[in-house]
Write an enzyme that holds these catalytic residues in place. Sequence first.
Site, PDB file in Angstrom:
ATOM      1  N   GLU A  68      44.530  24.822  43.500  1.00 16.35           N
ATOM      2  CA  GLU A  68      45.873  24.299  43.249  1.00 16.35           C
ATOM      3  C   GLU A  68      46.569  24.011  44.594  1.00 16.35           C
ATOM      4  O   GLU A  68      47.192  22.969  44.766  1.00 16.35           O
ATOM      5  CB  GLU A  68      46.660  25.331  42.439  1.00 16.35           C
ATOM      6  CG  GLU A  68      47.840  24.721  41.743  1.00 16.35           C
ATOM      7  CD  GLU A  68      48.579  25.764  40.922  1.00 16.35           C
ATOM      8  OE1 GLU A  68      48.014  26.843  40.661  1.00 16.35           O
ATOM      9  OE2 GLU A  68      49.736  25.493  40.562  1.00 16.35           O
ATOM     10  N   ARG A  94      32.203  37.542  39.282  1.00 21.23           N
ATOM     11  CA  ARG A  94      31.898  37.882  37.882  1.00 21.23           C
ATOM     12  C   ARG A  94      30.647  37.169  37.392  1.00 21.23           C
ATOM     13  O   ARG A  94      29.971  37.654  36.478  1.00 21.23           O
ATOM     14  CB  ARG A  94      33.120  37.610  37.006  1.00 21.23           C
ATOM     15  CG  ARG A  94      34.260  38.589  37.293  1.00 21.23           C
ATOM     16  CD  ARG A  94      35.460  38.320  36.408  1.00 21.23           C
ATOM     17  NE  ARG A  94      36.142  37.094  36.728  1.00 21.23           N
ATOM     18  CZ  ARG A  94      37.146  36.980  37.604  1.00 21.23           C
ATOM     19  NH1 ARG A  94      37.592  38.047  38.233  1.00 21.23           N
ATOM     20  NH2 ARG A  94      37.709  35.812  37.836  1.00 21.23           N
TER      21      ARG A  94
HETATM   22  P1  AMP Z   1      37.943  26.683  37.939  1.00 20.34           P
HETATM   23  O1  AMP Z   1      37.282  26.291  39.229  1.00 20.34           O
HETATM   24  O2  AMP Z   1      39.356  26.188  37.829  1.00 20.34           O
HETATM   25  O3  AMP Z   1      37.101  26.309  36.725  1.00 20.34           O
HETATM   26  O4  AMP Z   1      38.102  28.262  37.955  1.00 20.34           O
HETATM   27  C1  AMP Z   1      37.027  29.049  37.622  1.00 20.34           C
HETATM   28  C2  AMP Z   1      37.012  30.356  38.373  1.00 20.34           C
HETATM   29  O5  AMP Z   1      38.313  30.932  38.511  1.00 20.34           O
HETATM   30  C3  AMP Z   1      36.154  31.340  37.610  1.00 20.34           C
HETATM   31  O6  AMP Z   1      35.334  32.014  38.527  1.00 20.34           O
HETATM   32  C4  AMP Z   1      37.161  32.265  36.945  1.00 20.34           C
HETATM   33  O7  AMP Z   1      36.731  33.586  37.065  1.00 20.34           O
HETATM   34  C5  AMP Z   1      38.482  32.064  37.676  1.00 20.34           C
HETATM   35  N1  AMP Z   1      39.608  31.757  36.778  1.00 20.34           N
HETATM   36  C6  AMP Z   1      40.336  30.622  36.746  1.00 20.34           C
HETATM   37  N2  AMP Z   1      41.323  30.667  35.840  1.00 20.34           N
HETATM   38  C7  AMP Z   1      41.231  31.881  35.239  1.00 20.34           C
HETATM   39  C8  AMP Z   1      41.945  32.547  34.187  1.00 20.34           C
HETATM   40  N3  AMP Z   1      42.994  31.985  33.554  1.00 20.34           N
HETATM   41  N4  AMP Z   1      41.538  33.782  33.839  1.00 20.34           N
HETATM   42  C9  AMP Z   1      40.491  34.372  34.446  1.00 20.34           C
HETATM   43  N5  AMP Z   1      39.780  33.807  35.443  1.00 20.34           N
HETATM   44  C10 AMP Z   1      40.131  32.575  35.848  1.00 20.34           C
END
Ligand code: AMP
Length: 174
Positions: free
Chosen positions: A96, A59
């Site tokens: 996770e 995205r």
């Molecule tokens: P993080 O590394 O935990 O900041 O996760 C970020 C990535 O995971 C981004 O590319 C988001 O598109 C996706 N992502 C994580 N959590 C969500 C969520 N609740 N809704 C949509 N996309 C998420």
Amino acid sequence: MDIIRNTVRDVPDFPKKGIIFKDITPVLRDARAFRTAIDEIALAFSRKRIDAVLGIEARGFILGAPVAYRLGIGFIPARKKGKLPWKCMTETYDLEYGTDSIQMHEDAVRKGQNILIVDDLLATGGTAAAACRLVEQAGGKVVACAFIVELAFLKGREKLGGREVFSIVKYDAE
Ligand code: AMP
């Protein structure tokens, strides 16, 4: 930014139970919301010296490419491991359960260049932090990480250290 907040769709229990997925496809589908999202990010950085936008698969590509176009600069894809065809730098980050890796071409960022990182959403910050490390290992400087949505309660900013974070819509609770 109401138009964005009202257009993002909450999808409960996707991709697994307990997660509320913030679906940005309705933002992309709505011409006014899509243009607002791109313009908000581009405008926030239009007065800064930026050499390229780095978008995180997938995205971050959809959003980062028009931001780069709007700013009149180039675009760098950061992709999941094994997708880029040339010599790559790799950064691994925690999920996770287990780990994941993203890659960038070795010659994508040159020493001293200012890079704007773009993705759709900041959750725990692990993905964006890995993208920052790729840029910095290549000798570049991260001007900021920019997102449409920030899940502030997951404290992703903390994982990004002192780097600048820009988000259009913040959620302080699930
Ligand atoms: P993080 O590394 O935990 O900041 O996760 C970020 C990535 O995971 C981004 O590319 C988001 O598109 C996706 N992502 C994580 N959590 C969500 C969520 N609740 N809704 C949509 N996309 C998420």
